[in-house]
Motif scaffolding. Structure first.
Motif, mmCIF file in Angstrom:
data_model
loop_
_atom_site.group_PDB
_atom_site.id
_atom_site.type_symbol
_atom_site.label_atom_id
_atom_site.label_comp_id
_atom_site.label_asym_id
_atom_site.label_seq_id
_atom_site.Cartn_x
_atom_site.Cartn_y
_atom_site.Cartn_z
ATOM 1 N N ALA A 57 0.825 -1.209 0.000
ATOM 2 C CA ALA A 57 0.000 0.000 0.000
ATOM 3 C C ALA A 57 0.860 1.260 0.000
ATOM 4 C CB ALA A 57 -0.938 0.000 1.204
ATOM 5 N N THR A 116 0.006 13.631 -5.406
ATOM 6 C CA THR A 116 -0.030 14.842 -4.595
ATOM 7 C C THR A 116 0.261 16.077 -5.451
ATOM 8 O OG1 THR A 116 0.742 13.548 -2.704
ATOM 9 C CG2 THR A 116 0.913 15.933 -2.514
ATOM 10 N N ASP A 160 -9.956 10.065 -5.449
ATOM 11 C CA ASP A 160 -8.606 9.565 -5.212
ATOM 12 C C ASP A 160 -8.603 8.046 -5.408
ATOM 13 O OD1 ASP A 160 -6.175 8.717 -4.335
ATOM 14 O OD2 ASP A 160 -6.283 9.648 -2.345
#
Ligand SMILES: Cc1ncc(COP(=O)(O)O)c(C=O)c1O
Length: 407
Positions: free
Chosen positions: A25, A88, A193
């Motif tokens: 992750a 980001t 997202d």
């Protein structure tokens, strides 16, 4: 479905080092085909874009093929794929472009489930423009993000709803299609997202109803590259700051400076790799991706029920989140140990896990665990196998035995 995890694992050189990689992750390992594609791009000779000579044409082709591959992965079109260094950076870029259209008193909705990269850029941009921030809350007992609350959060001044397709700590998959549908009905854009969701199953941005969808290739066996996918017509309405001589077309308008061409060749190879995870998958690349990712998801979920069942059976372990739909991502604490101590113990048993908030700043705050170091994250991806799960469970069980021994 034919998911052969032994065959899949053999594609990843890094997995041969004897560690159980449950840290996917935070970034997956890459298969040999990705490493080779990056090397071959450099070997062939690269130039900057749009030149008169073949090495430049090779870079142009890499970019075109990379956009096609990312579009296939999520169900978009290549002309709507913006490439960048990571999610980001792309999110700050889009926030800045949208901010120009926001007026004082406009509203944005962010969620308490999201990674900070889909929260702070919107909160900060709202602060600068005088827009009001509204928060969608999680149900702390379950880790769900109830969709109903958006009905009272939305209004005719709402400009944007930012929501995750999956939590990067507790794995919750909110009902994104319902939320984006409500946003659209209220005249707001949605920014979804997909960084944590994309590696864990088939993605169709049309079904999700996402106006903007963001993903990062390093979470799905590719290099450290981010991508934003949107309708090219929507992108055409936005005018980010750009250099005067830089292209003004979409999607190039949103891409700053010279991209890492060889890595972009690696992104295409990563998508090809995902398309082949199920060796019986057939048809177009998009079809093979859908079949393969469904097979990978089923494989992950099978292992996850073992993992979660094992953790929940241990009295000295607390797990967080029990959403009805979630990725194979476990988040837990061990009584009497800090998350860091647990991660260090697991590392000594050659099991890679993350400790801390993992930038899930709002969720760990809402769960009330941020101040105490948050928790430990063990995430499964398609290359994990039953041995990885057993090794994690055995190592966590040792911490209970050690406590009884008075350690
Ligand atoms: C759910 C989620 N969103 C966003 C990000 C940020 O992605 P990037 O590192 O590409 O900026 C991450 C990274 O861990 C993530 O897990």
């Amino acid at each position: 479905m034919a998911f052969d995890v032994t065959r899949v694992r053999a594609a990843y050189p890094a997995l041969a080092d004897g560690y159980a990689y449950l840290d996917g992750a935070a970034g997956t390992q890459v298969p040999e085909s990705v490493i080779t594609a990056i090397g071959r791009a450099y070997e062939a000779g690269l130039g900057n874009t749009d030149g008169a000579f073949p090495a430049s044409a090779r870079s142009d082709a890499i970019m075109r093929r990379c956009r096609e591959a990312v579009a296939d992965l999520v169900g978009g079109v290549p002309e709507g794929v913006v490439l960048g260094p990571n999610m980001t950076t792309l999110t700050y870029r889009i926030a800045a472009a949208l901010a120009v259209t926001w007026r004082p008193g406009d509203e944005v909705i962010v969620s308490r489930l999201d990674h900070d990269a889909n929260v702070r850029p919107w909160v900060q941009t709202a602060g600068r423009t005088g827009a009001v921030v509204r928060w969608a809350e999680i149900d702390v007992a379950t880790g769900e993000l109830p969709s109903e609350q958006f009905a009272s959060l939305l209004c005719d001044r709402t400009r944007l709803v930012a929501v995750t397709a999956a939590s990067n700590i507790i794995g919750t998959r909110p009902d994104v299609a319902t939320i984006t549908g409500m946003a659209r009905a209220a005249g707001a854009l949605s920014y979804v997202d997909g960084v944590h969701a994309t590696p864990h199953g088939p993605v169709d941005i049309g079904e999700l109803g996402a106006d903007f969808y963001v993903t990062s290739a390093y979470k799905w066996s590719g290099p450290h590259i981010g991508a934003l996918i949107a309708n090219p017509a929507l992108l055409g309405t936005l005018h980010p700051d750009k250099l005067e001589p830089a292209p003004d077309e979409v999607p190039e308008r949103f891409e700053y400076g010279t991209p890492p061409f060889a890595d972009l060749a690696g992104v295409e190879a990563a998508v090809e790799h995902l398309a082949g995870l199920d060796d019986a998958a057939a048809g177009t690349r998009r079809q093979r991706i859908l079949t393969s990712m469904a097979a990978a998801e089923a494989h992950e979920q099978r292992l996850f029920s073992e993992l979660l069942g094992g953790l929940d059976a241990m009295q000295h372990v607390t797990t967080y989140g029990k959403a009805a739909r979630r990725t194979a991502t476990a988040y837990f604490t061990v009584a009497g140990r800090t998350p860091r101590q647990v991660a260090e113990h697991l590392a000594s048993r050659r099991v890679n896990v993350w400790n801390g908030d993992n930038y899930a700043w709002e969720p760990t705050g809402a769960l009330g665990i941020r101040e105490s170091g948050s928790a430990v994250r063990a995430g499964l991806v398609h290359y994990n196998d039953a041995t990885d799960v057993t090794r994690l469970l055995d190592a966590v069980a040792e911490l209970s035995a050690a406590r009884q021994d008075g350690e």
